[in-house]
Design a protein around this motif. Sequence first.
Motif, PDB file in Angstrom:
ATOM      1  N   ARG A  59       2.077   1.816  -3.482  1.00 15.39           N
ATOM      2  CA  ARG A  59       1.016   2.343  -4.346  1.00 15.39           C
ATOM      3  C   ARG A  59       0.667   3.789  -3.997  1.00 15.39           C
ATOM      4  O   ARG A  59       0.637   4.661  -4.881  1.00 15.39           O
ATOM      5  CB  ARG A  59      -0.237   1.472  -4.216  1.00 15.39           C
ATOM      6  CG  ARG A  59      -1.412   1.948  -5.067  1.00 15.39           C
ATOM      7  CD  ARG A  59      -2.699   1.254  -4.674  1.00 15.39           C
ATOM      8  NE  ARG A  59      -3.104   1.596  -3.305  1.00 15.39           N
ATOM      9  CZ  ARG A  59      -4.162   1.070  -2.686  1.00 15.39           C
ATOM     10  NH1 ARG A  59      -4.906   0.160  -3.307  1.00 15.39           N
ATOM     11  NH2 ARG A  59      -4.460   1.424  -1.447  1.00 15.39           N
ATOM     12  N   ASP A  60       0.400   4.041  -2.717  1.00 14.86           N
ATOM     13  CA  ASP A  60      -0.167   5.324  -2.312  1.00 14.86           C
ATOM     14  C   ASP A  60       0.871   6.433  -2.188  1.00 14.86           C
ATOM     15  O   ASP A  60       0.545   7.609  -2.379  1.00 14.86           O
ATOM     16  CB  ASP A  60      -0.893   5.168  -0.972  1.00 14.86           C
ATOM     17  CG  ASP A  60      -2.048   4.180  -1.048  1.00 14.86           C
ATOM     18  OD1 ASP A  60      -2.531   3.924  -2.170  1.00 14.86           O
ATOM     19  OD2 ASP A  60      -2.450   3.654   0.011  1.00 14.86           O
TER      20      ASP A  60
ATOM     21  N   LEU B 132      -4.265  -4.781  -5.233  1.00 13.63           N
ATOM     22  CA  LEU B 132      -4.571  -4.402  -3.854  1.00 13.63           C
ATOM     23  C   LEU B 132      -6.045  -4.068  -3.684  1.00 13.63           C
ATOM     24  O   LEU B 132      -6.607  -4.265  -2.606  1.00 13.63           O
ATOM     25  CB  LEU B 132      -3.712  -3.206  -3.429  1.00 13.63           C
ATOM     26  CG  LEU B 132      -2.198  -3.398  -3.491  1.00 13.63           C
ATOM     27  CD1 LEU B 132      -1.498  -2.241  -2.798  1.00 13.63           C
ATOM     28  CD2 LEU B 132      -1.783  -4.724  -2.879  1.00 13.63           C
ATOM     29  N   ASP B 133      -6.676  -3.558  -4.737  1.00 16.97           N
ATOM     30  CA  ASP B 133      -8.111  -3.276  -4.667  1.00 16.97           C
ATOM     31  C   ASP B 133      -8.898  -4.565  -4.494  1.00 16.97           C
ATOM     32  O   ASP B 133      -9.852  -4.628  -3.715  1.00 16.97           O
ATOM     33  CB  ASP B 133      -8.570  -2.547  -5.930  1.00 16.97           C
ATOM     34  CG  ASP B 133      -7.897  -1.186  -6.088  1.00 16.97           C
ATOM     35  OD1 ASP B 133      -7.590  -0.568  -5.056  1.00 16.97           O
ATOM     36  OD2 ASP B 133      -7.678  -0.771  -7.235  1.00 16.97           O
TER      37      ASP B 133
ATOM     38  N   LYS C 194       0.832  -1.207   0.000  1.00 17.73           N
ATOM     39  CA  LYS C 194       0.000   0.000   0.000  1.00 17.73           C
ATOM     40  C   LYS C 194       0.866   1.257   0.000  1.00 17.73           C
ATOM     41  O   LYS C 194       0.525   2.249  -0.658  1.00 17.73           O
ATOM     42  CB  LYS C 194      -0.938  -0.009   1.207  1.00 17.73           C
ATOM     43  CG  LYS C 194      -2.125  -0.944   1.058  1.00 17.73           C
ATOM     44  CD  LYS C 194      -3.036  -0.874   2.282  1.00 17.73           C
ATOM     45  CE  LYS C 194      -4.264  -1.745   2.094  1.00 17.73           C
ATOM     46  NZ  LYS C 194      -5.142  -1.725   3.303  1.00 17.73           N
TER      47      LYS C 194
END
Length: 212
Positions: A192-193, A202-203, A189
């Motif tokens: 990604r973020d 991850l979704d 995460k």
Amino acid sequence: MPDPIIAREDVAESELVTRRGRFSAVAFRHGGHEHMALVHGRVRSREDVLVRVHSECLTGDIFGALRCECGEQLGAALDAIVREGSGILVYLRGQEGRGIGLVAKVRTHVLQDEQGLDTVDSATSLGLPVDVRDYTPAAVVLAYLGVRSVRLMSNNPDKIASLEEHGIRVTERVPLLMPPSENNIAYLKAKRDRLGHDLPQLDRFAVGERHG
């Protein structure tokens, strides 16, 4: 293209037989480190060669640590190259912890485990940079191997930009997505973020958590 000349004293090549098949092992020195390119099949003067540029991760690649997906990506990239029939894996050393080094990386692990910091904040809280990796050695060896353009296995758009800045034409980004787990979800995460990696799996993991 970068200068394709690597001095004779800075390169050595031999055949490497692995459980996945035969490769040409090209060891080379650049930027104060010794790196390795594993070449499978014919790649010289070819377009759209399948390539993985892999940053050294001792804990993940060698010991199978589960807090990252590095070891899984390394194996998956080699499998993909063999299935393709040709390709190159460039293994860049001196890039532990996105370039901060092994000791510093382990110190960030302590902060992640004890204080819940992510990979970005655990580095900056120690006064360390987030990512100082240099992909010049990869560009140099790809030029040395006579590659005209590459299909890059990566989830990191910045890696594409860096290679292209060094004269390597990237015609396609090939996702290299590993299934998330409870051990690496926080790490993924953060990638990604906060670092802009493209990780759509991850979704699906979040949906599975809600319905699990």
